[in-house]
Motif scaffolding. Sequence first.
Motif, mmCIF file in Angstrom:
data_model
loop_
_atom_site.group_PDB
_atom_site.id
_atom_site.type_symbol
_atom_site.label_atom_id
_atom_site.label_comp_id
_atom_site.label_asym_id
_atom_site.label_seq_id
_atom_site.Cartn_x
_atom_site.Cartn_y
_atom_site.Cartn_z
ATOM 1 N N PHE A 188 88.256 31.042 11.716
ATOM 2 C CA PHE A 188 88.881 32.361 11.653
ATOM 3 C C PHE A 188 88.943 32.860 10.211
ATOM 4 N N LEU A 189 89.317 31.972 9.313
ATOM 5 C CA LEU A 189 89.479 32.417 7.921
ATOM 6 C C LEU A 189 88.144 32.769 7.287
ATOM 7 N N GLU A 242 86.357 41.715 15.803
ATOM 8 C CA GLU A 242 87.505 40.842 15.591
ATOM 9 C C GLU A 242 87.929 40.180 16.902
ATOM 10 N N VAL A 289 88.600 36.298 17.653
ATOM 11 C CA VAL A 289 89.841 35.693 18.126
ATOM 12 C C VAL A 289 89.584 34.778 19.322
ATOM 13 N N ARG A 318 87.190 35.947 8.491
ATOM 14 C CA ARG A 318 87.996 37.002 7.890
ATOM 15 C C ARG A 318 87.460 37.380 6.499
ATOM 16 N N PRO A 324 93.508 17.236 16.070
ATOM 17 C CA PRO A 324 93.614 17.791 14.714
ATOM 18 C C PRO A 324 92.290 18.410 14.250
ATOM 19 N N ASN A 339 89.241 25.585 14.073
ATOM 20 C CA ASN A 339 89.422 26.971 14.501
ATOM 21 C C ASN A 339 90.066 27.810 13.414
ATOM 22 N N LEU A 340 90.976 27.202 12.664
ATOM 23 C CA LEU A 340 91.560 27.950 11.544
ATOM 24 C C LEU A 340 90.475 28.270 10.515
ATOM 25 N N PHE A 373 93.870 21.850 21.794
ATOM 26 C CA PHE A 373 94.667 22.054 20.592
ATOM 27 C C PHE A 373 95.418 20.809 20.153
ATOM 28 N N LYS A 374 95.339 19.734 20.949
ATOM 29 C CA LYS A 374 95.995 18.511 20.491
ATOM 30 C C LYS A 374 95.179 17.802 19.427
ATOM 31 N N VAL A 397 91.905 21.982 15.732
ATOM 32 C CA VAL A 397 92.741 23.041 15.173
ATOM 33 C C VAL A 397 92.462 23.251 13.689
ATOM 34 N N HIS A 398 91.835 22.256 13.083
ATOM 35 C CA HIS A 398 91.335 22.491 11.726
ATOM 36 C C HIS A 398 90.129 23.430 11.791
ATOM 37 N N TYR A 457 88.245 31.732 18.103
ATOM 38 C CA TYR A 457 89.340 30.940 17.522
ATOM 39 C C TYR A 457 90.089 30.177 18.620
ATOM 40 N N LEU A 458 90.403 30.889 19.691
ATOM 41 C CA LEU A 458 91.152 30.250 20.773
ATOM 42 C C LEU A 458 90.323 29.150 21.444
#
Lengths: 501, 651
Positions: free
Chosen positions: B172-173, B145, B149, B176, B162, B168-169, B159-160, B165-166, B152-153
Amino acid sequence: MEMPILSVVIWLPIIGGLLVLAAGERANAGRWLALGVAILTFVASIPLYTLFDATTAAMQFVERAPWIAAYKVEYYLGVDGISMPLILLTTFITVLVVIAGWEAIRESSSQYFASFLILEGMMNGVFASLDAMLFYVFWEAMLIPMFIIIGVWGGPRRVYATLKFFLYTFLGSVLMLVALIYMYLQSGSYEIAAFQALGMGMHEQILIFFAFLIAFAVKVPMWPVHTWLPDAHVEAPTGGSVILAAIMLKMGGYGFLRFSLPVTPDASMSLDWLVIGLSLIAVVYIGLVALVQADMKKLIAYSSIAHMGFVTLGFFLAYSIRVRTGSLSGGAMGLEGGMVQMISHGLISGAMFLCVGVLYDRVHSRQIADYGGVANTMPRFAALMVLFSLANAGLPGTSGFVGEFLVILASFKASFWYAFLAGTTLILGAAYTLWMVRRVLYGEVANDNVASLNDLNARELLVLGILALAVLLLGLWPAPLLEVMGPTLQQLLEQMVQSKL
Amino acid sequence: MESLYLSIVLAPLLAAVIAGLAGRLVGRAGAHTVTILGVAVSFGLSVYVLLGLLDGSIQVYNDTVYVWGISDGVRMEVGFLVDRLSALMMTVVTFVSLMVHIYTIGYMKDDPGYQRFFSYISLFTFAMLMLVMSNNFLQLFFGWEAVGVVSYLLIGFWFKRPSAVHANLKAFLVNRVGDFGFLLGIAAVLYFTNSLDYQEVFAAAPALQGITIEVFDGHAWSALSLICILLFVGAMGKSAQVPLHVWLPDSMEGPTPISALIHAATMVTAGIFMVARMSPLFELSLTALSVVLVIGATTALFMGLLGLVQNDIKRVVAYSTLSQLGYMTVALGVSAHAAGIFHLMTHAFFKALLFLAAGSVIIAMHHEQDMRKMGGLRKYMPITYWTALIGSLALIGFPGSSGFFSKDAIIEAVHFASIPGAGYAYVCVLSGVFVTALYTFRMMFLVFHGKERMDAHTREHLRESPWVVTLPLILLAIPSVVIGWLTEETILFKNYFDGAIQVLPSHDVLAELGQHGTTPAYFLIHGLLAPPFLLAVAGVGLAWYLYLRRPEIPARLASRFAVPYRWLVNKYYFDDFNEKVLAPATRALGQRLWRTGDETLIDGAMVNGSARIVGWLSGAVSRVQTGYLYHYAFAMIIGLAAMLGWLLLES
C-alpha cells in the motif's frame, strides 16, 4: 411567525442539559432524557438543510433582538453556507456521543450528559451568532463544559491537560476580544457584517489579523501552538475527544472564514505565506510525528492536526493563485476543499476516537503495544476500523478524500511545491494510520486481554455503522454539500480579495 | 445503454456486498454462487459490448452517470467511456476474474474466510471495471486507489501471518508513493486544462505544446512532459516498475488466486492501460516517452534476472510478471501502444494460467512452495503439467503461442524505434528473452521433471487437483495458445483501437513494422529465423542442461560468482535500502521532531517555560507585598521621584 430554529438548536440542548442535571442520578432517567434532547435537537436542525436556499450567500433563518442596548449588543442569529453544515455536524455528532457514553460513564453520568448538551447548545451558538459579542460569549462559555468534561471524567493527568487546554485557548481568545472591542469602537456596532464592511488601514489590519490568528490557530490547532491537543485528547473521556476533534477544532477554521479573511483582507493577503507555511508544516512535520506515536489517541490527535492543516491551507490559497495565474479560478476550490475537510474530519476523527474508546472500554489501555490480532476476536469492529482508517488515509470513495483532493488540486494552481508538500499526506497519512492498524488489528492474538475481547455490541455497532454510512455517502456524493456552500464561499472569495485600503 | 454499462459494474459490486455483509446468511455456497453469477453477468455483457463495437452495432459510449460534485466551476463526474480499448480490458478483466472465482472454490475450500474472500475478489472486479471504464481523471483515481485497497486487503487476507501484514502495508505504501505522483499529475492536468474529463483534456493537449512551467526557478519545463512523467510515476507504482517494484514479489503472501487475478493479469496492468489511454498526451512529449522506455527496459531485463535465483515457485512467476510488465512499458515508450495492450491481453491469459497452475501445485504439495522440495510432478498432475507447459511456452514467446506474437511485436517495434533510449531498450528486451526462457524452464524442470525431492508423506498424497481447479486452467490455456493467431493482425495493424489510442505518424513504429508483413503466418516464418527465437531456445537448452542434465552445476556457479549472485539473491538491495535506511530514517526524523520539536522546544521552552516565568514573576511580586507600611511608603516615594524625574526630562 416561523419557528426560530436557530434559537431552538441553541437553547433546547442547554435547557435540556439543565433538566438532565435536575433529574440527577435516578436510574436511567438522565441518559434517556439526554438522548431524547439530543435527538430532538438533531431533528430540529434538519430543516436548516431542507429549507436552506442554496442559491444565495445571504444569511438565512435570521433572528434579531436587542440584548444589551447600551452597547448595541444584539441577540442576532443567522446561518449561511459555511455555518449551516457545521451546525448539522454538531447536532449529529452529539447524538452519537450520547449513545456512545451510554454505559462507558458510570460516575455521575447525568452530569456528564448534561455537560455535553450544554456544550452542544453553546457550539451551535458560536456558529449561529452574527453579533460579535454574542459570538464571543458563546466562544468562551463553551470552554467551561469541556473543561469540566476533561477535568472530571478524564484520565490520570487530567489536571495538567485541562489547565494546558484552558490557558492556551483562553489566552488566545483574549486578544481576539481586544480586537473585537476595537472594531466596535470604530464601527459603532458589534455586527460581524459591520466589521467586514469596516475600512481599515494596513497597520490596523495586521494587528487585528494577528489577534485573530492567535485565537484561531490555537483552536485549529496549528503548529506550533498545537501541543495542548494531544494532551487534552489523551486525558479526555472518549466522548470529550470526539467532540473536541469533531467540532471544537472547527471553531478555528470557522473563525478564519468569518473573521480573518473578510475582516482583514489586505493583511490576509500580505501574510498568507505565514498561514500556508504553518499549514504545510502541520501536514509534513506533524505527519512524521504521528508516525512514531505509541499511544493510539495521541496518534489520532496528531493525525487531526495534520488533517486540519489542509483546512487552513485551502482557505489561504486564493492570494497566491491570483499572483501566479492572474485569475481567481481555483480559489473557491481551496475554500470548498477546506470546508469539506472540516466536515469530513469531524466524521472520521470522531469515528477513530470512538474506535479507540471501544478498545479502551474493554482493555483500559490506549497503548498500541498492548494490542495485536484484535481482528481475530472482533471481526466486525476490525472491518469498521479498517474502513475509518482508510478514510483517514484519504481513500477515494470516503469523505476523507474529497477535501484533500480539492485542496491539492487548488494548491497546484498556487504553487507546485505547495501541492508537492501537501501531497506527502498520501504517503504519511497512509503510513501512520495503516501501521497502527497493522499493529493493533492484525497478527496473532497478542495476549489474554485481546483473547477475551467481545465484538461490538448493538449500541456500538449502531454508532459506528451510522458514521460509516455518513463517511461513504459524503465520499461518493459530495455534490449536495458543495452545492450549499458554493454561493457563500464565492461571496467570501470576493470579500477576501476586496481591498479595504 | 447506460443501464447496460451500469449492470456491468454493479453486478460484481452487489455480489460483493451480499457475500461480505450477509456472508453468514447465504453460507459458503451462497457466497460463491452469487459472486460467480455477478462476474458472469459482467463477462457476458462485456463480450456483448466488445462484439457490438467490432461489428458496429454499438457505438462508442461516453457519458456521465452522475455529477460527483461541482467545485469552482469544475464539473467532477462519474461516467463511462466505453470504446474498443475499454471493451477489450473489460472482457479480459471479467474473463480472468470469472476463472479465478471458479478456481477459488477449490483453492480456498478449507479456509474459514471463504465468504470474505469471495466478497473481496468481486469487489476488486468492480473497482477494476470502474478504472478501465472511466471517462475522467477523478474516477480513474477512484478506481486506481480502490483496486489498491482491495489488493491491500487480499495480500493481508491471512492477517495472522506477520509476513502477510508486512507485505500488504508495504504494497500500500509503495503504491501510495506512486499515487502521490499520479495525484500531482492530475492536479497538473487540471491546472493546464481546467478540466478532468478525458475528451476535453485530450482536445486541449495540442495547445499545450510549447507551454512551460517553472518548478525550479529558472528552469522552464515542458508542461506536457511534467504531466506525463507525474502520471507515469503512478503507473510505476501500480505496474511495479523499478524502483517502485518492491511490493510485487512480497504480494505473493496473498492467496494464489489473487496473485493470478490482481498481481498478474489485471491490477498491475492498470498502469499500462492508463498510459495507453493517455496516449494523446504521451505522444506529445518525447521526454516522457524516453523516460517510460528506459524504466520499462530496465524492469524487463533486471527483474527477469532476479527470477533466476528464486526458489519459491510463486516468486519466480512474480518476477516474470515484473519483467513482462517491463516489456509492456517498453512498448508504450516506443509508441507501440497497441502492442503494449496486445501483450497485456495475452499476458493476462498465460500469466493467470501460470499462477493458477502454480496454485494447483501448491495445493497438491500441501502449501509447500519451495521448488527444491518438488520435482517429477508431471506424472501425478498431468493436466496441471500440460497447461503449465502451455503457459510457459507462451511466456517465453515460443513461435505460434500467444506470447510469441505480442512479445515479438514489441521487440520488433523497439528495433524500429529511434527515440533516445531505444538502443539500450533493444539490448534489454532481447537479452530478456534469453533470461525469460532460462528462469521459466528452470521452474518447469525443477517442479515437474527430474528427481522427486518431496518427503514421503507428501508424495503419498500427491494427486491432480479437482475439476474446479483444472477447468479454469484448461479454459485459460486455450486463449494462451490461440488468441495471438486470432487477434494479432486486427489489434496491431488494422486500426483496431480506432482513435482510442493515438500515435503521431512520426512515432508509428508499428506501421513501419506492418510494411514488411502483417499476417500471423508472416510473423511465424519471420520469427523462426529471428534472434529472439534462437535466444529462447538457448535459454531452454541451458535450463535443461543446468537443472536436469547436470543439476550440481548451479550451486558451483553460485559460489564461483559469489558477488553477482549475492546481488541477485538480495534483489539489488532495494529492500534493504528501504527497510534498513529509509524507514528507520523516517521514524528517527519523526522521533526527533516529536521529542525535540514538540516536547523540548515548544512544550519545554515555550509553554512550560512561560508558565515558569509567570510563576517566578508572581513569586517576585508577592515578595514585594511584605505588609510593612514603610516598604509601601518607600516604594511610593521612589515612584513619585521617578515620575517627577520623567516629567522634568520630557519638558
